[in-house]
Design a protein around this motif. Structure first.
Motif, mmCIF file in Angstrom:
data_model
loop_
_atom_site.group_PDB
_atom_site.id
_atom_site.type_symbol
_atom_site.label_atom_id
_atom_site.label_comp_id
_atom_site.label_asym_id
_atom_site.label_seq_id
_atom_site.Cartn_x
_atom_site.Cartn_y
_atom_site.Cartn_z
ATOM 1 N N LEU A 7 -37.036 -54.201 -3.169
ATOM 2 C CA LEU A 7 -37.030 -55.384 -2.320
ATOM 3 C C LEU A 7 -35.675 -56.049 -2.455
ATOM 4 O O LEU A 7 -35.207 -56.298 -3.569
ATOM 5 C CB LEU A 7 -38.133 -56.367 -2.747
ATOM 6 C CG LEU A 7 -38.088 -57.739 -2.070
ATOM 7 C CD1 LEU A 7 -38.371 -57.636 -0.573
ATOM 8 C CD2 LEU A 7 -39.054 -58.700 -2.737
ATOM 9 N N ASP A 9 -33.987 -59.478 -1.332
ATOM 10 C CA ASP A 9 -34.278 -60.810 -0.794
ATOM 11 C C ASP A 9 -33.558 -61.836 -1.655
ATOM 12 O O ASP A 9 -33.517 -61.695 -2.877
ATOM 13 C CB ASP A 9 -35.790 -61.069 -0.808
ATOM 14 C CG ASP A 9 -36.193 -62.243 0.057
ATOM 15 O OD1 ASP A 9 -35.828 -63.389 -0.288
ATOM 16 O OD2 ASP A 9 -36.867 -62.020 1.070
ATOM 17 N N ASP A 10 -33.007 -62.851 -1.045
ATOM 18 C CA ASP A 10 -32.241 -63.847 -1.791
ATOM 19 C C ASP A 10 -33.108 -64.901 -2.471
ATOM 20 O O ASP A 10 -32.599 -65.737 -3.205
ATOM 21 C CB ASP A 10 -31.214 -64.528 -0.880
ATOM 22 C CG ASP A 10 -31.856 -65.316 0.242
ATOM 23 O OD1 ASP A 10 -32.775 -64.788 0.903
ATOM 24 O OD2 ASP A 10 -31.431 -66.461 0.479
ATOM 25 N N ARG A 11 -34.396 -64.841 -2.274
ATOM 26 C CA ARG A 11 -35.287 -65.844 -2.872
ATOM 27 C C ARG A 11 -36.126 -65.224 -3.983
ATOM 28 O O ARG A 11 -36.973 -64.367 -3.747
ATOM 29 C CB ARG A 11 -36.184 -66.445 -1.806
ATOM 30 C CG ARG A 11 -35.339 -67.131 -0.756
ATOM 31 C CD ARG A 11 -36.065 -68.160 -0.025
ATOM 32 N NE ARG A 11 -35.083 -68.888 0.764
ATOM 33 C CZ ARG A 11 -35.348 -69.468 1.889
ATOM 34 N NH1 ARG A 11 -36.570 -69.433 2.356
ATOM 35 N NH2 ARG A 11 -34.415 -70.106 2.541
ATOM 36 N N PHE A 14 -39.926 -65.417 -3.592
ATOM 37 C CA PHE A 14 -40.509 -64.399 -2.713
ATOM 38 C C PHE A 14 -40.572 -63.056 -3.429
ATOM 39 O O PHE A 14 -41.546 -62.319 -3.291
ATOM 40 C CB PHE A 14 -39.729 -64.268 -1.404
ATOM 41 C CG PHE A 14 -40.344 -63.248 -0.486
ATOM 42 C CD1 PHE A 14 -41.519 -63.527 0.188
ATOM 43 C CD2 PHE A 14 -39.775 -62.003 -0.337
ATOM 44 C CE1 PHE A 14 -42.111 -62.563 1.000
ATOM 45 C CE2 PHE A 14 -40.360 -61.038 0.470
ATOM 46 C CZ PHE A 14 -41.531 -61.325 1.147
ATOM 47 N N ASP A 56 -34.773 -58.263 3.526
ATOM 48 C CA ASP A 56 -34.905 -59.600 4.119
ATOM 49 C C ASP A 56 -33.995 -59.710 5.330
ATOM 50 O O ASP A 56 -32.884 -59.174 5.352
ATOM 51 C CB ASP A 56 -34.508 -60.646 3.066
ATOM 52 C CG ASP A 56 -34.709 -62.075 3.529
ATOM 53 O OD1 ASP A 56 -35.503 -62.313 4.474
ATOM 54 O OD2 ASP A 56 -34.085 -62.974 2.935
ATOM 55 N N ASN A 57 -34.441 -60.420 6.344
ATOM 56 C CA ASN A 57 -33.639 -60.609 7.547
ATOM 57 C C ASN A 57 -32.405 -61.469 7.291
ATOM 58 O O ASN A 57 -31.332 -61.165 7.775
ATOM 59 C CB ASN A 57 -34.480 -61.240 8.656
ATOM 60 C CG ASN A 57 -33.659 -61.481 9.904
ATOM 61 O OD1 ASN A 57 -32.925 -60.612 10.344
ATOM 62 N ND2 ASN A 57 -33.769 -62.667 10.467
ATOM 63 N N TYR A 58 -32.557 -62.545 6.549
ATOM 64 C CA TYR A 58 -31.439 -63.452 6.277
ATOM 65 C C TYR A 58 -31.026 -63.305 4.819
ATOM 66 O O TYR A 58 -31.644 -63.862 3.935
ATOM 67 C CB TYR A 58 -31.824 -64.900 6.576
ATOM 68 C CG TYR A 58 -32.122 -65.120 8.039
ATOM 69 C CD1 TYR A 58 -31.107 -65.064 8.985
ATOM 70 C CD2 TYR A 58 -33.413 -65.366 8.470
ATOM 71 C CE1 TYR A 58 -31.384 -65.251 10.334
ATOM 72 C CE2 TYR A 58 -33.697 -65.552 9.814
ATOM 73 C CZ TYR A 58 -32.675 -65.494 10.743
ATOM 74 O OH TYR A 58 -32.950 -65.670 12.061
ATOM 75 N N LEU A 59 -29.992 -62.543 4.589
ATOM 76 C CA LEU A 59 -29.515 -62.255 3.249
ATOM 77 C C LEU A 59 -28.065 -62.737 3.149
ATOM 78 O O LEU A 59 -27.152 -62.056 3.595
ATOM 79 C CB LEU A 59 -29.601 -60.742 3.010
ATOM 80 C CG LEU A 59 -29.471 -60.238 1.601
ATOM 81 C CD1 LEU A 59 -30.585 -60.775 0.716
ATOM 82 C CD2 LEU A 59 -29.497 -58.721 1.593
ATOM 83 N N THR A 83 -38.250 -57.449 6.435
ATOM 84 C CA THR A 83 -39.187 -58.505 6.065
ATOM 85 C C THR A 83 -38.610 -59.838 6.511
ATOM 86 O O THR A 83 -37.466 -60.163 6.195
ATOM 87 C CB THR A 83 -39.452 -58.547 4.544
ATOM 88 O OG1 THR A 83 -38.230 -58.768 3.861
ATOM 89 C CG2 THR A 83 -40.080 -57.261 4.070
ATOM 90 N N THR A 84 -39.387 -60.592 7.271
ATOM 91 C CA THR A 84 -38.906 -61.864 7.790
ATOM 92 C C THR A 84 -40.070 -62.756 8.195
ATOM 93 O O THR A 84 -41.158 -62.266 8.474
ATOM 94 C CB THR A 84 -37.958 -61.646 8.992
ATOM 95 O OG1 THR A 84 -37.494 -62.898 9.476
ATOM 96 C CG2 THR A 84 -38.636 -60.886 10.108
ATOM 97 N N LYS A 106 -43.438 -62.019 6.807
ATOM 98 C CA LYS A 106 -43.665 -62.810 5.591
ATOM 99 C C LYS A 106 -44.792 -63.801 5.802
ATOM 100 O O LYS A 106 -45.432 -64.234 4.846
ATOM 101 C CB LYS A 106 -42.385 -63.558 5.191
ATOM 102 C CG LYS A 106 -41.308 -62.666 4.618
ATOM 103 C CD LYS A 106 -40.108 -63.489 4.194
ATOM 104 C CE LYS A 106 -39.042 -62.655 3.549
ATOM 105 N NZ LYS A 106 -37.877 -63.466 3.131
#
Length: 122
Positions: A7, A9-11, A14, A56-59, A83-84, A106
């Motif tokens: 995975l 993802d910047d979070r 999540f 993730d869409n926004y990375l 994943t978004t 998500k």
């Protein structure tokens, strides 16, 4: 040993939530790997040889998935799942863009949603 699920993802929250749901699936025997940056993921892909990548869409610093997807495709042919929290139409897409193998919302994240997505791409 089974190939890991990665995975990106910047979070961190999540990542942890995804990991908890993932562990409840029949794919839970696959190692779970998490990266908060594309650079880290790209440097680890050769060693990890992931079975599938959730992107993730926004990375940050990227505005959307397109450039990260291009960079990932240069390193691996593993299935990539976007994943978004957005719908594809909100991303300017009518259909699943080339280079992606699946889409996971998500907003509807659950163990069964992850399992169904993995069933479709593995």
């Amino acid at each position: 040993m089974q190939a890991p699920v990665l995975l990106i993802d910047d979070r961190q929250a999540f990542g942890r939530l995804f990991e908890l749901f993932f562990a409840q699936t029949r794919y839970g025997a696959h190692p779970f790997c998490f990266s908060m940056t594309l650079d880290k993921a790209l440097s680890d892909i050769a060693a990890l040889k992931p079975a599938v990548i959730f992107l993730d869409n926004y990375l940050p610093p990227y505005d959307d998935f397109r450039d990260p997807l291009r960079q990932l495709r240069q390193k691996t042919d593993a299935p990539i799942v976007l994943t978004t929290g957005s719908e594809l139409s909100e991303l300017g897409c009518d259909d699943l863009p080339d280079g992606l193998d699946a889409f996971l919302s998500k907003q509807a994240l659950s163990a069964s949603a992850i399992e169904n997505t993995l069933d479709a791409v593995l």
